[in-house]
Write an enzyme that holds these catalytic residues in place. Structure first.
Site, PDB file in Angstrom:
ATOM      1  N   GLY A  72      -1.416  -6.221  -2.872  1.00 19.29           N
ATOM      2  CA  GLY A  72      -2.455  -7.225  -1.182  1.00 19.29           C
ATOM      3  C   GLY A  72      -4.009  -7.204  -1.086  1.00 19.29           C
ATOM      4  O   GLY A  72      -4.479  -6.091  -1.655  1.00 19.29           O
ATOM      5  N   LYS A 142       2.370  -0.702  -9.966  1.00 16.61           N
ATOM      6  CA  LYS A 142       2.603  -1.203  -7.975  1.00 16.61           C
ATOM      7  C   LYS A 142       3.958   0.387  -8.134  1.00 16.61           C
ATOM      8  O   LYS A 142       4.592   0.160  -9.084  1.00 16.61           O
ATOM      9  CB  LYS A 142       3.343  -1.802  -8.622  1.00 16.61           C
ATOM     10  CG  LYS A 142       4.071  -2.825  -6.937  1.00 16.61           C
ATOM     11  CD  LYS A 142       2.619  -3.223  -6.738  1.00 16.61           C
ATOM     12  CE  LYS A 142       2.645  -3.285  -5.004  1.00 16.61           C
ATOM     13  NZ  LYS A 142       1.674  -3.889  -4.256  1.00 16.61           N
ATOM     14  N   ARG A 174      -0.218   6.041  -5.148  1.00 21.06           N
ATOM     15  CA  ARG A 174      -1.203   5.485  -6.060  1.00 21.06           C
ATOM     16  C   ARG A 174      -1.212   6.835  -6.913  1.00 21.06           C
ATOM     17  O   ARG A 174      -1.680   6.904  -8.157  1.00 21.06           O
ATOM     18  CB  ARG A 174      -2.485   5.519  -5.562  1.00 21.06           C
ATOM     19  CG  ARG A 174      -1.910   4.422  -5.068  1.00 21.06           C
ATOM     20  CD  ARG A 174      -3.073   2.972  -4.523  1.00 21.06           C
ATOM     21  NE  ARG A 174      -3.690   3.638  -2.792  1.00 21.06           N
ATOM     22  CZ  ARG A 174      -3.855   3.418  -1.840  1.00 21.06           C
ATOM     23  NH1 ARG A 174      -3.050   2.724  -1.196  1.00 21.06           N
ATOM     24  NH2 ARG A 174      -3.894   3.936  -1.068  1.00 21.06           N
ATOM     25  N   SER A 212      -1.525   0.296  -7.163  1.00 19.81           N
ATOM     26  CA  SER A 212      -1.096  -0.318  -5.771  1.00 19.81           C
ATOM     27  C   SER A 212       0.097   0.523  -5.460  1.00 19.81           C
ATOM     28  O   SER A 212       0.623  -0.036  -6.105  1.00 19.81           O
ATOM     29  CB  SER A 212      -2.090  -1.472  -5.850  1.00 19.81           C
ATOM     30  OG  SER A 212      -0.985  -2.722  -6.410  1.00 19.81           O
ATOM     31  N   SER A 213       0.388   0.433  -4.114  1.00 20.97           N
ATOM     32  CA  SER A 213       1.691   0.016  -3.296  1.00 20.97           C
ATOM     33  C   SER A 213       2.365  -0.517  -2.957  1.00 20.97           C
ATOM     34  O   SER A 213       1.645  -1.287  -2.109  1.00 20.97           O
ATOM     35  CB  SER A 213       1.470   2.077  -2.395  1.00 20.97           C
ATOM     36  OG  SER A 213       0.438   2.787  -2.240  1.00 20.97           O
ATOM     37  N   SER A 320      -8.235  -3.961  -6.535  1.00 21.52           N
ATOM     38  CA  SER A 320      -7.448  -3.178  -5.706  1.00 21.52           C
ATOM     39  C   SER A 320      -8.659  -2.078  -5.461  1.00 21.52           C
ATOM     40  O   SER A 320      -8.832  -1.239  -5.438  1.00 21.52           O
ATOM     41  CB  SER A 320      -6.638  -3.118  -6.772  1.00 21.52           C
ATOM     42  OG  SER A 320      -4.853  -1.875  -6.448  1.00 21.52           O
ATOM     43  N   GLY A 323      -7.680   3.955  -4.506  1.00 16.59           N
ATOM     44  CA  GLY A 323      -8.628   4.706  -6.111  1.00 16.59           C
ATOM     45  C   GLY A 323      -8.204   6.385  -5.813  1.00 16.59           C
ATOM     46  O   GLY A 323      -9.031   6.787  -6.807  1.00 16.59           O
ATOM     47  N   GLY A 327     -10.494   7.214 -11.404  1.00 17.72           N
ATOM     48  CA  GLY A 327     -11.981   7.007 -11.602  1.00 17.72           C
ATOM     49  C   GLY A 327     -12.268   7.908 -10.953  1.00 17.72           C
ATOM     50  O   GLY A 327     -11.083   8.497  -9.777  1.00 17.72           O
ATOM     51  N   GLY A 331     -15.310   5.901  -5.814  1.00 20.50           N
ATOM     52  CA  GLY A 331     -15.575   5.147  -7.253  1.00 20.50           C
ATOM     53  C   GLY A 331     -14.533   4.748  -7.822  1.00 20.50           C
ATOM     54  O   GLY A 331     -13.210   4.448  -7.099  1.00 20.50           O
TER      55      GLY A 331
END
Lengths: 340, 340, 340, 340
Positions: A72, A142, A174, A212-213, A320, A323, A327, A331
């Site tokens: 999203g 996901k 995540r 992504s959650s 997305s 993070g 990364g 970042g």
């Protein structure tokens, strides 16, 4: 692990399935789909029902072996779209496969249990595919989050929730997924993975993870994209790396120059964005973590989306937010798929 | 019109006046200030009290002839900061001056009356300065908006408010100011200006206008920056143009290349950002105008801020939201000040 | 501890000081002010600069012994206003005094150190006043929070921040203050206070505490209101209790009936509001803790504000969000001041 | 027009259809459903996909003759739920029927065309039912809105959109529907209806209208609830009226007293809420129309929801935001259904 093609279409709403017709016009059937990876226009946070709507509508239209990953948040210039990874008739240069973990109990979300289950499924996927870990460009996951109902249920069972903040549960989930990826790809050792999820989490990251959650699932959907070791001169290629901070135009320009040198055409960019947890970027204060009106993931997607879309000249890119472990801090992981 | 230097400092909050000490360390006094141009960390919309706080605190510290222009909204990577234009001891290559209009009655805000008053003050500033209109790089305006109280007062007087939506009043006020700038700089003719504010507003723009509205003032604060016709080889220079849309990296890269060719160093970027009113960018749908949780000006600042900060490598840039009449629809005016 | 009068005026903005003139019209001078307690129209969260603006403007106008408590957030029907507690010429039935703690280091905010310091100052205030703890109706505290800058500074010092979430730091600071009040008023024992701030915080509350946090201060401002033991039949009175949940109309109606029975007129209501942390109210799910667009404190203020304003027929009531330790979970402390 | 029963169940998410099983446990089948009226937990504004999700999921489970009306926004204490109107086996005292208009072209939304089409369908429903207009207690309408795509399409057709603000289009659509209801129920004359939608809209309202807009449909869904003229002593009854402003506890308490006098039990409350467009309530300023972070409809639902839930002791009430033409300005229509 199948040779795959990659095709991208914009959507007019989270319920828009016209891309399926367009895919058919382009020579593929729904049964060819390995993964549907979409950006939807919700807030990308706990109560983002645009993802649930898209998942609900798409899951009845694709093979049961395929996965959906709807992320999203199309803040700023970002354009809602879906990217299909489809089984190609012949070798392309890229291979992909998908997998799922078991459903997690609420008290497992964001813990080492999630991390290890993720690592285990990915390891099996790699083994089944018979590829080297080093050729994997991107693992997209996901994963679940905790709602108020989940948190209350954990307490009712006499357990202590990992957090009582539903938005924070997204970050923890995540991160656990990312640690699982790093572990499966040998980016870290098992003891570091374990420590990373211990009492003082953090410190570990993968440059090939994008997680992504969402409230729309209880398990993890996993999509793995790799270079085809048997077809190194195919028409599809990928480049991977990471932005070292949220304004790291240099790494993107570098990749784009390399792609241009190969006469390549960018098909899709997968990038993670986050507000630097230290509250500053290159020494200058940012306000993403003190803005109580807009969550920092929304800010970060908007900013990094603006940069990536500007450099690529395309606003239908997969940016997305959040993070953690994908990364370096502040970042994010970065993969560009292109054709030559 | 005075030769000016330009200095920029980040702030720790809207109430932070330590930049004044830093300015003194750098050899200037408060009495040298021609304008304080700041980005503050509020929402940049109707109820942004960070601007009011900054204005309140700074206006007691600067000469009465100086103006403040505080633009709210440091979404994404943007870093809150203040830029000083100060009277330089010797020629620099850039000149600047400031002015104010009279206070506007609530029913005048956003109308042709505001536009003409703005044009008139700017014309006088240009005449007093004895410069050509063509050397003006940037006219920065801070203009009023309508609160609920204002709208109710207009009705009580038996007049019809130009809008009953307080957020929309910000756009109308920015637009009226921009039309005034375009008129004063001969970018448009008086009849077009008049038509542009008539029953179907729009269609007119200036590439040198940057306007922002706020509840903290009733008049317009005006700051004009121009190349010094008597010092074309000075150490300070400016380049102006406009982004044709919100992902127009090309124009920025072009200017940066030119500056690099002159061995220049970017001191500050002034750019306007807006959500394309047509709902798409280069044919791809964006969602900034249908997001009822975040106003489109916030989205646009975050996205364009991400692009500009990434390209310049500096997140303390002046990105202002709401580009009505300040560059083409969906794009925005752009000025870069640099030293050589 | 001085006999006090209480006067309330609405404001046109956080910078509006016309209430001072109105206060003078009503027979009091600025030098009579013991406390200025205001509701301002910001978001009441981390980046609420409306509170900072009000504090900044008011603190130059009141005696140095007086305190300001500005609580942000006038969601829903709530009307921005200031309430003055002023030294009365003769006994009124109510007494009040104010105090401040020392400034807290960032790593102390939300910890037992804050709690004990608060308790210590209140205990001294009670001792100085020579009153019984049981006659205290309300202790109002304004306390600090952690910004990104604070959290980064804590880390730089090699300490572990109590939270890395700036919004959550507001809750922790309110809770530490409330525990301090409960301790000072003998509502809990020292060992319970200590446990309440230990590894698993919570479980302790005061029905006479009302705490709000803000970025505008580093210490705690404390205002204490009590019945005058020497004037039990005065013209001013207070009633205290607590809402057992956010829809507890019964307790309010009960108090209003009692006040009506005394021919009383409500002057001001002080009430705390919070989203039930269990995610439901009387067994029905609420969504305040899963709404990633609006923080739960804003939701709670709007809802409880709607109820209280409706029952009292006045929307300029003091409804403060975030009730940790200030009434039972999901409910909140409640005090009504009235004249007879 | 069928005799109806009314049953209410809370939901765990917008995709939750377990209420259908509960309905069956309570003796009704899906085929008995006349209308599903739900509150979902989105923002209730343009990009509320919780409504779309609920509509999508429910419409496949109910008879094609039935309508869904999903109203987004459960701010504050409000609890997401669905209310079923089902065909009863025998007379209950209440009757209901449903209808739909044709799909509207984008340029018709919010105009007199929508209003007249609504009036025409309702008039036909009343004629078919053979009832007097005076026995109608409530007409509930779900109506379309304009997205950016719609607005762009209108322009492409060479027409002028009624507004370019997507959020404002919701208000215009609700108002056009309400005027249609007022016209059909003879609350206003045709010439007043026409004038009310002319160049200066407003001034007309119905106390029995409740309209909400959404992106999930192109036509209007209409549900009408009336007293059964043939069964005036049935076990189900309704009371109707209106709140004169958003803190009008008096009218609610009055109705509740009357219901209590009949030994009645409240089954559901239908109420409209809006921010007073004049910017004040009983002379005191509110800030709902100047809060650029939260739209006024969200504020109003939270506040009125808090009041109604508190008075009724039930947070699963139908509070709908945006009361244009549905009760007096700043107030809202109010209907309570109860059993005796």
């Amino acid at each position: 692990m199948a040779a795959v093609d990659i095709l991208k279409y914009t959507t007019s709403s989270p319920a828009d399935t016209t891309p399926l017709s367009l895919l058919e016009n382009d020579g593929y059937k729904a049964s060819d789909i390995v993964a549907v990876i979409g950006k939807t226009e919700g807030n990308g946070c706990v109560n983002d029902f645009s993802r649930t709507l898209s998942s609900h509508i798409w899951e009845s239209k694709i093979p049961s072996s395929a996965v959906t990953v709807f992320s999203g948040g199309t803040e700023g210039v970002l354009s809602p779209h879906v990217t299909f990874l489809v089984r190609a008739k012949e070798k392309t240069g890229l291979v992909a496969c998908s997998g799922v973990t078991r459903d997690f109990a609420a008290h497992e979300v964001g813990t080492e249990i999630q991390s290890q289950e993720v690592a285990s499924v990915i390891s099996q996927m790699i083994a089944d595919a018979g590829i080297q870990k080093s050729v994997v460009h991107l693992v997209l996951i996901k994963c679940p989050l905790l709602t108020s109902t989940d948190i209350d249920a954990i307490r009712t069972e006499g357990q202590i929730p990992i957090t009582t903040d539903t938005y924070e549960s997204m970050a923890l989930s995540r991160y656990a997924s990312a640690v699982g990826i790093a572990l499966a790809l040998d980016e870290i050792t098992p003891d570091r993975a374990s420590a990373a999820l211990g009492p003082e989490p953090g410190g570990v990251w993968s440059s090939r993870a994008s997680c992504s959650s969402g409230a729309e699932l209880k398990n993890c959907h996993i999509m793995m994209l790799a270079a085809d070791p048997q077809e190194t001169q195919g028409r599809l290629r990928a480049a991977s790396g990471y932005m070292k901070d949220a304004i790291d135009a240099g790494v993107i320009l570098g990749m784009l120059n390399k792609i241009q040198a190969e006469n390549g055409k960018v098909l899709q960019v997968f990038v993670k964005a986050e507000a630097d947890p230290r509250g500053s970027i290159r020494g200058l204060r940012h306000t993403m973590n003190t803005d109580s009106d807009i969550h920092s993931t929304r800010h970060a997607r908007a900013a990094v989306g603006g940069l990536v879309a500007g450099l690529v000249g395309d606003s239908a890119v997969y940016v997305s937010g959040g993070g953690e472990g994908q990364g370096p801090p502040g970042g994010g992981s970065l993969s560009i798929v292109y054709s030559v």
